[in-house]
Write an enzyme that holds these catalytic residues in place. Structure first.
Site, PDB file in Angstrom:
ATOM      1  N   LYS B  34       0.840  -1.212   0.000  1.00 40.76           N
ATOM      2  CA  LYS B  34       0.000   0.000   0.000  1.00 40.76           C
ATOM      3  C   LYS B  34       0.865   1.248   0.000  1.00 40.76           C
ATOM      4  O   LYS B  34       2.076   1.182   0.203  1.00 40.76           O
ATOM      5  CB  LYS B  34      -0.927  -0.022   1.214  1.00 40.76           C
ATOM      6  CG  LYS B  34      -0.228  -0.036   2.573  1.00 40.76           C
ATOM      7  CD  LYS B  34      -1.233  -0.375   3.668  1.00 40.76           C
ATOM      8  CE  LYS B  34      -0.582  -0.562   5.032  1.00 40.76           C
ATOM      9  NZ  LYS B  34      -0.055   0.665   5.616  1.00 40.76           N
ATOM     10  N   ARG B 132      -9.275   0.617  15.439  1.00 36.75           N
ATOM     11  CA  ARG B 132      -9.194   1.415  14.215  1.00 36.75           C
ATOM     12  C   ARG B 132     -10.242   0.812  13.285  1.00 36.75           C
ATOM     13  O   ARG B 132     -11.435   1.011  13.516  1.00 36.75           O
ATOM     14  CB  ARG B 132      -7.777   1.357  13.641  1.00 36.75           C
ATOM     15  CG  ARG B 132      -7.547   2.302  12.480  1.00 36.75           C
ATOM     16  CD  ARG B 132      -6.112   2.241  11.968  1.00 36.75           C
ATOM     17  NE  ARG B 132      -5.712   0.875  11.572  1.00 36.75           N
ATOM     18  CZ  ARG B 132      -4.582   0.580  10.925  1.00 36.75           C
ATOM     19  NH1 ARG B 132      -3.739   1.547  10.605  1.00 36.75           N
ATOM     20  NH2 ARG B 132      -4.287  -0.669  10.604  1.00 36.75           N
ATOM     21  N   TYR B 257      16.569  30.383   6.484  1.00 40.29           N
ATOM     22  CA  TYR B 257      15.346  31.070   6.907  1.00 40.29           C
ATOM     23  C   TYR B 257      15.346  31.285   8.418  1.00 40.29           C
ATOM     24  O   TYR B 257      15.784  30.418   9.184  1.00 40.29           O
ATOM     25  CB  TYR B 257      14.112  30.264   6.511  1.00 40.29           C
ATOM     26  CG  TYR B 257      13.704  30.471   5.078  1.00 40.29           C
ATOM     27  CD1 TYR B 257      13.325  31.732   4.615  1.00 40.29           C
ATOM     28  CD2 TYR B 257      13.698  29.416   4.183  1.00 40.29           C
ATOM     29  CE1 TYR B 257      12.944  31.920   3.293  1.00 40.29           C
ATOM     30  CE2 TYR B 257      13.313  29.598   2.856  1.00 40.29           C
ATOM     31  CZ  TYR B 257      12.945  30.854   2.419  1.00 40.29           C
ATOM     32  OH  TYR B 257      12.574  31.047   1.109  1.00 40.29           O
TER      33      TYR B 257
END
Lengths: 368, 368
Positions: B34, B132, B257
């Site tokens: 998957k 789940r 940054y």
């Protein structure tokens, strides 16, 4: 009958670009579409912007530049990652402008273009203080005074801000000063050069940061360029994931991988198809939230690879849409990219670039 | 002349699968592919496994199942995310087996297959304690006793472990007990049913967890299934990013940054093309590391979208390969997926599924 659906509002992107273009006018507004337009689809996004009047595009890699050239034969395309040794010919043939940030790269570009009998159009990137990519001021100064400079066709002179999202940060003014100091020499050598300095947040630092060509990316895609203030941009993306199972708990139970949380009898859970393989980073575990049937519902337990569990106990059972019609919104006008970034403890940019490849990407608008 | 290069060693995947298959023998070993085989490419990975003798494959979504069916016309393919309303016909036509986890889903599957005049091959997923996906034990017991049960062609009876990577976790034994309690009734109703319980880590919990069919995913791809012990699996992926600029610092300078770190005169930096849009999550900022010319080099400053900066001061200048020949390894036998996961404060699974789409994917081996 798709699984996750990512809807990208091209009209909102165009409206955001127009707002930014209006803010910088009479300067020109480009569009940064690197990283597949921050995950939203470089080709459809760029075509919509082109139709809206945008003519200058910035990508990161050569492959991105070549793909964009096929979609937009007439656009100006700058490759910010520069031209790597061996790929110069592809730039020449596709009319891509490399960003150059070292004397070596300039030399290679001059050799390659001379061999092709063409001019050497390019962008010079100055390191004005971010210390990422860019020539040092001393290096650039020496190059300008060299004989080679005349042969280089510098279209754009750019630099990049490190702290533009923090208006009070002293580095903003230091970078502006450093960049500005080089401008006279650059313009003297290449009178037609276009000056480009501001990114999305830089546009909001004031007119002295705008120069000739602004380069917004994130703000076009709905990321707040002024994090300390309300977001002036329109939301661009929405994301819906299908509910594939409801469960009403009948006894105390652990939920999800590593059993990080327990639920009690009477609680109701909903499982959606979509997980961290789809960009719902694992940091959302027990932190993030979604929207179901108009209610905000928290993620419960660990996000797993392909599934995420929500506590939907707050929704009356009669209001739960049936499987097949039940969707959890993960990005919406309420749960916008900036809020989701807070839940992920990152920035909106990373929320967007992580959006997965399994979604059906649904484009709306963009015809103008 | 590619930019980032992701090399996937199909021989290593096959060797890992064979090792797992040997561990569970005489039980059979399936393959979980998957999420695009955890980001590594479902079709080439599955084809290599098929050639090695693997006949049972598990995917998450219908689209993955349909794509895999095209590649492997004869394989058994289970769709773990189940069959959503409206997609039943596609399952029938492609011969995909849905994982079913509710009475509603079973009912829809029976109706759809009856309409097609076919049997109703499927997988029943039991919730044994992860909460789940999966039917509750009570729900399954009631279904087994119902008249409909006879019409359902249950090929596999499965459940999924929540804490298999923690051998001492009490939930493992509880889930095993819960699952085992249902087995007699399931086998009485469907005598040919295949029992499937163990994921990668479950295989290492001992023979009583193996049942008929193991379902490893992560371990095949080099993720350590026994986090408290040395990794028994072979590394599968390597990732190289090109250096596009070196810089020797001449005065104190902020890097990247938000100016999170300062460097001093004499330090040397290398910038590679590749950043968080490519799966180098921002959490690697000032934490992660790479390998350049045999030296381990730390990431310095924030990872940006398309570029990452390394402090290469420890490498003598004469040993730095020139631009065009300089690559930083981000995943390698030394910097394996488990170590990078530690730097990212996540698990190897998420490192793999975040690997970006801009890399050239280079497959080696897999012919066996």
């Amino acid at each position: 009958m798709h699984d996750g659906i990512l809807t990208i509002d091209l009209d909102a992107i165009v409206a955001n670009w127009r707002q930014l273009a209006a803010r910088v006018a009479p300067s020109v507004c480009a569009a940064v579409v690197k990283a597949n337009a921050y995950g939203l689809g470089m080709v459809p996004v760029s075509q919509a912007l082109w139709r809206a009047g945008c003519a200058n595009f910035f990508v990161a890699t050569t492959d991105e530049g070549l793909l964009l050239r096929e979609a937009l034969p007439q656009a100006r395309i700058v490759v910010l990652g520069g031209v790597r040794p061996g790929r110069e010919q592809g730039f020449v043939e596709a009319g891509l402008w490399p960003s150059l940030f070292s004397l070596d790269a300039i030399e290679r570009w001059l050799v390659a273009t001379a061999a092709s009998g063409t001019s050497a159009p390019c962008v010079i990137n100055l390191n004005s203080g971010m210390t990422r990519l860019g020539m040092s001021p001393q290096e650039l100064q020496r190059f300008i005074e060299s004989a080679d400079a005349e042969r280089l066709d510098v279209k754009i002179f750019m630099s990049h801000l490190a702290c533009a999202d923090e208006p009070g940060h002293p580095l903003n003014q230091q970078q502006l000063t450093q960049y500005s100091q080089l401008v006279p020499a650059v313009k003297a050598r290449w009178p037609e050069v276009v000056l480009s300095f501001a990114n999305s947040s830089g546009i909001f630092l004031g007119q002295e940061f705008h120069f000739d060509l602004a380069r917004p990316g994130a703000a076009m895609y709905g990321v707040n360029p002024t994090p300390a203030l309300p977001n002036p941009m329109r939301p661009v993306v929405s994301l819906r994931l299908p509910v594939i199972q409801y469960r009403t708990i009948t006894e105390p139970s652990w939920v999800g991988y590593s059993a990080t949380v327990q639920v009690q009898a009477g609680q109701r859970l909903a499982v959606v198809l979509g997980g961290y393989a789809d960009g719902l980073l694992r940091r959302l575990s027990n932190r993030g939230e979604g929207e179901l049937a108009g209610h905000r519902v928290p993620i419960i337990g660990r996000v797993s690879m392909d599934a995420t569990i929500f506590d939907v106990s707050a929704i009356p059972e009669a209001q739960l849409p049936p499987i097949g019609e039940a969707w959890v919104d993960m990005l919406s006008p309420v749960l916008d990219v900036n809020l989701v970034a807070e839940h992920m403890n990152t920035i909106g940019y990373e929320v967007l670039t992580n959006l997965g490849s399994r979604y059906h990407r649904n484009y709306v608008g963009g015809a103008s």
